[in-house]
Design a protein around this motif. Sequence first.
Motif, short mmCIF file in Angstrom:
data_model
loop_
_atom_site.label_atom_id
_atom_site.label_comp_id
_atom_site.label_asym_id
_atom_site.label_seq_id
_atom_site.Cartn_x
_atom_site.Cartn_y
_atom_site.Cartn_z
N ILE A 116 -18.51 -1.12 -2.17
CA ILE A 116 -18.98 0.26 -1.99
C ILE A 116 -17.91 1.32 -2.19
N LEU A 117 -16.63 0.91 -2.29
CA LEU A 117 -15.54 1.88 -2.43
C LEU A 117 -14.81 1.69 -3.76
N PRO A 118 -14.34 2.79 -4.36
CA PRO A 118 -13.49 2.68 -5.56
C PRO A 118 -12.06 2.35 -5.14
N ASN A 119 -11.91 1.20 -4.53
CA ASN A 119 -10.67 0.91 -3.81
C ASN A 119 -9.64 0.18 -4.66
N LEU A 120 -8.36 0.52 -4.42
CA LEU A 120 -7.25 -0.10 -5.13
C LEU A 120 -6.46 -1.07 -4.26
N CYS A 121 -6.38 -0.75 -2.96
CA CYS A 121 -5.45 -1.47 -2.10
C CYS A 121 -5.99 -1.56 -0.69
N TYR A 122 -5.81 -2.73 -0.07
CA TYR A 122 -6.11 -2.86 1.35
C TYR A 122 -4.79 -3.02 2.10
N ILE A 123 -4.62 -2.24 3.16
CA ILE A 123 -3.42 -2.29 3.99
C ILE A 123 -3.79 -2.90 5.34
N GLY A 124 -3.11 -3.97 5.71
CA GLY A 124 -3.42 -4.63 6.97
C GLY A 124 -2.21 -5.30 7.58
N GLY A 125 -2.41 -5.84 8.77
CA GLY A 125 -1.36 -6.59 9.44
C GLY A 125 -1.23 -7.99 8.87
N THR A 162 -7.55 1.06 5.06
CA THR A 162 -7.19 0.19 6.16
C THR A 162 -8.40 0.11 7.08
N GLY A 163 -8.50 -0.95 7.84
CA GLY A 163 -9.61 -1.11 8.78
C GLY A 163 -9.10 -1.48 10.15
N HIS A 164 -9.90 -1.15 11.16
CA HIS A 164 -9.48 -1.48 12.52
C HIS A 164 -10.67 -1.47 13.45
N GLN A 165 -10.55 -2.25 14.52
CA GLN A 165 -11.57 -2.28 15.55
C GLN A 165 -11.64 -0.93 16.28
N LEU A 166 -12.71 -0.75 17.05
CA LEU A 166 -12.90 0.49 17.79
C LEU A 166 -12.21 0.40 19.15
N ASN A 167 -10.93 0.11 19.13
CA ASN A 167 -10.18 -0.05 20.38
C ASN A 167 -10.19 1.22 21.21
N LEU A 168 -10.30 1.05 22.51
CA LEU A 168 -10.31 2.19 23.42
C LEU A 168 -9.02 2.99 23.28
N PHE A 169 -9.17 4.29 23.02
CA PHE A 169 -8.06 5.24 22.86
C PHE A 169 -7.02 4.73 21.86
N THR A 170 -7.50 4.14 20.78
CA THR A 170 -6.77 3.58 19.63
C THR A 170 -6.20 2.19 19.91
N GLY A 171 -6.13 1.76 21.18
CA GLY A 171 -5.59 0.43 21.46
C GLY A 171 -4.10 0.37 21.19
N ILE A 185 -2.85 3.53 9.69
CA ILE A 185 -3.43 4.72 9.05
C ILE A 185 -2.35 5.54 8.35
N ILE A 186 -1.19 5.66 8.97
CA ILE A 186 -0.11 6.43 8.33
C ILE A 186 0.37 5.73 7.06
N SER A 187 0.43 4.39 7.08
CA SER A 187 0.77 3.65 5.85
C SER A 187 -0.22 3.99 4.74
N THR A 188 -1.49 4.09 5.10
CA THR A 188 -2.55 4.37 4.14
C THR A 188 -2.42 5.80 3.58
#
Length: 533
Positions: free
Chosen positions: A338-347, A94-103, A111-114
């Motif tokens: 760059i990643l051996p990735n299987l799945c992307y989790i997003g909104g 999963t990916g996310h912006q660098l929101n202040l204090f997690t936003g 992240i928990i879904s991941t």
Amino acid sequence: MEVDCIPFKTTGYFSELICDYINKDERLKPFYNRFPSLENFKGQIKEKESSFSTTSRKILYKSLTVQYQGVKTSESTATHISLLKENNTFTVVTGHQLNLFTGPLYFLFKIISTINLTKELQEAYPKYNFVPIYWMATEDHDYDEINYFNFKGKKLQWNKKVSGAVGKIDTKGLEEVLDAFSNELGTSKNAATLKELFTKAYLKHNSLTDATKYLANELFGQYGLVIVDGDDKELKSQLIPYINKDIFEKVSFDTVTKSISKLKEVSKDYGIQVNPREINYFYLIDGTRERIIEENGNYAVNETDIKFTKNELKKEIENFPERFSPNVIARPLYQEVILPNLCYIGGGGEIAYWLELKEAFKNMGVTFPILLLRNSVLVVTKKQGSKLKNLNLSLEDIFLKQSSFINKKIREVSNIDIDFSSQKDFLKQQFVRMYQIAEETDKSFLGAVKAQEKKQLKGLDALEKRLLKAQKRKLKDHVIRMTEIQNELFPNQSLQERQLNFSEMYLEMGEDLIPNLINTLKPLGQGFMVLRY
């Protein structure tokens, strides 16, 4: 925690495109690789296994080892980093912006879904290893989107003049945000923990990248989360051939444009999330992140004096790949390279733009991942649950838009039936006979009959609205209580997870918050979850 689940479509907060995707609409099959079901990961593993090289694994391991220098690393995370060298290890990202204090609160849900999906995969496919990845959007430059978080209805904002990639921003000035936050937190044990967490993350680290990494690691390190910073020369060295294809062959622009056109053919109501540019890379150097544009066969960096000939730009890409920063169209490809990735989790918004990209991946020769909508959650406290019960409000009720919610409930609780549907039907039946009479006598009267019908129906509508308004006044206290609880659960008439910061729930639940969510969220559940505690 007690768990209820309702269909995403029922909530009214998800687009037609996302609802169709979740419901496996046959028309969308050309736009994704495999649907996110446990059994479909078998084929995804085999496909990625055959396309991801040992060399790429070595580069990834080396880069992560450097990135984690000086970071307090859990045994689980250290093991996961080491396992990435092995050919039977795969990732979920999963990916996310660098929101202040997690936003917003949904940072936790992503992240928990991941994490939870890697656990399910480990049980289903024990011969393989699965690593949860959080991709930090360190190269993003939308500072205004990340420089605040909401707490108890107040916006705590970091005001600073910045430019370039947000990951490199220094953390000076965050003492003022901490002071404002502390004044709102109170003096409980959980409040003290939150203050300490903010202090260690933002006042003990020099850059927003390091601060965010510390925070995510503190919250999720024990679950083996691996945090990746894509702003890395070694990792970007693998992107060189794809940068060239994007800039000089327009592969991404051409294929994504065609995919968008095909999506619109499926449904004109699908909102297009992002549009490709002819060049989907920024130039990143010395506090600057600006678009690369083509000008008459030569190239320039927008809003600067930096210019290149075609050959000069090719050399620049070869020698300094770290200076080329992918935009929203190119970043997914970078991740999968760059990643051996299987799945992307997003909104929902993220999945919508990923659905535009499959053909671009195919033309680039990169495996397209499974796309999974992250868990979406409404958390209801015991006190809020009691209010809902006393007011006889269902889950379906509270998800309604407020005007519809109030009208529906007023009609239900009123001792007067303010629904003139039967009267309107009766009126229409009477006019059927009048139309027959006009038809049989003088057809020129048909228009007059129609106008009279319209006038009388309009009169009934107006009377119904006036009576409903009067009944709202009569039941004012009930309306106030209903809207108050809906506003509590849907701040600013938006989903709770998009408004609240995790700290509000941490104040109540403390260190049990994340373990409870870990034990409750089901990433493959495909429904909107309502948690009661």
